[in-house]
Design an enzyme around this catalytic site. Structure first.
Site, PDB file in Angstrom:
ATOM      1  N   ARG A  21       0.832  -1.204   0.000  1.00  0.00           N
ATOM      2  CA  ARG A  21       0.000   0.000   0.000  1.00  0.00           C
ATOM      3  C   ARG A  21       0.867   1.255   0.000  1.00  0.00           C
ATOM      4  NH1 ARG A  21      -3.397  -0.232   5.064  1.00  0.00           N
ATOM      5  NH2 ARG A  21      -1.470  -1.146   5.797  1.00  0.00           N
ATOM      6  N   ASN A  40      -6.044  -2.667   2.557  1.00  0.00           N
ATOM      7  CA  ASN A  40      -6.026  -4.118   2.720  1.00  0.00           C
ATOM      8  C   ASN A  40      -7.449  -4.637   2.881  1.00  0.00           C
ATOM      9  OD1 ASN A  40      -3.242  -4.365   2.650  1.00  0.00           O
ATOM     10  ND2 ASN A  40      -3.010  -4.349   4.865  1.00  0.00           N
TER      11      ASN A  40
END
Length: 93
Positions: A21, A40
């Site tokens: 990320r 996530n």
């Protein structure tokens, strides 16, 4: 004219716990003109939502597919749509 779009991508593989990320956000900011997020999911995937000019969204998608990403991308699913707005920057959720 470079139309504005919304790109939603679900990334499968070993993409959690490896900085995926963070690198996605850094790459989106490097490309520029993109807002959205990387998050996530409970099933081990990462969801990426990017809004901005189509060309910049395509650059991000290409990086997600074939770039030097952390972890191991095994596959992606993408959906193109019209922008919904509401993002001030590209963030990690």
């Amino acid at each position: 004219m470079n139309e504005r779009v919304r790109l939603t991508v679900w990334v499968r593989g070993h993409v959690q716990g490896v900085g995926f990320r963070w690198y996605t956000r850094a790459n989106a900011l490097r490309i520029g003109a993109l807002v959205g997020f990387a998050s996530n999911l409970a099933d081990g995937r990462v969801q990426v939502v990017a809004e901005g000019p189509r060309a910049e969204c395509e650059q991000l998608l290409e990086w997600l597919r074939d770039g030097d990403t952390p972890g191991k991308v095994e596959g992606i699913t993408e959906i193109w749509d019209t922008p919904r707005g509401g993002y001030g920057t590209f963030e990690i959720r």
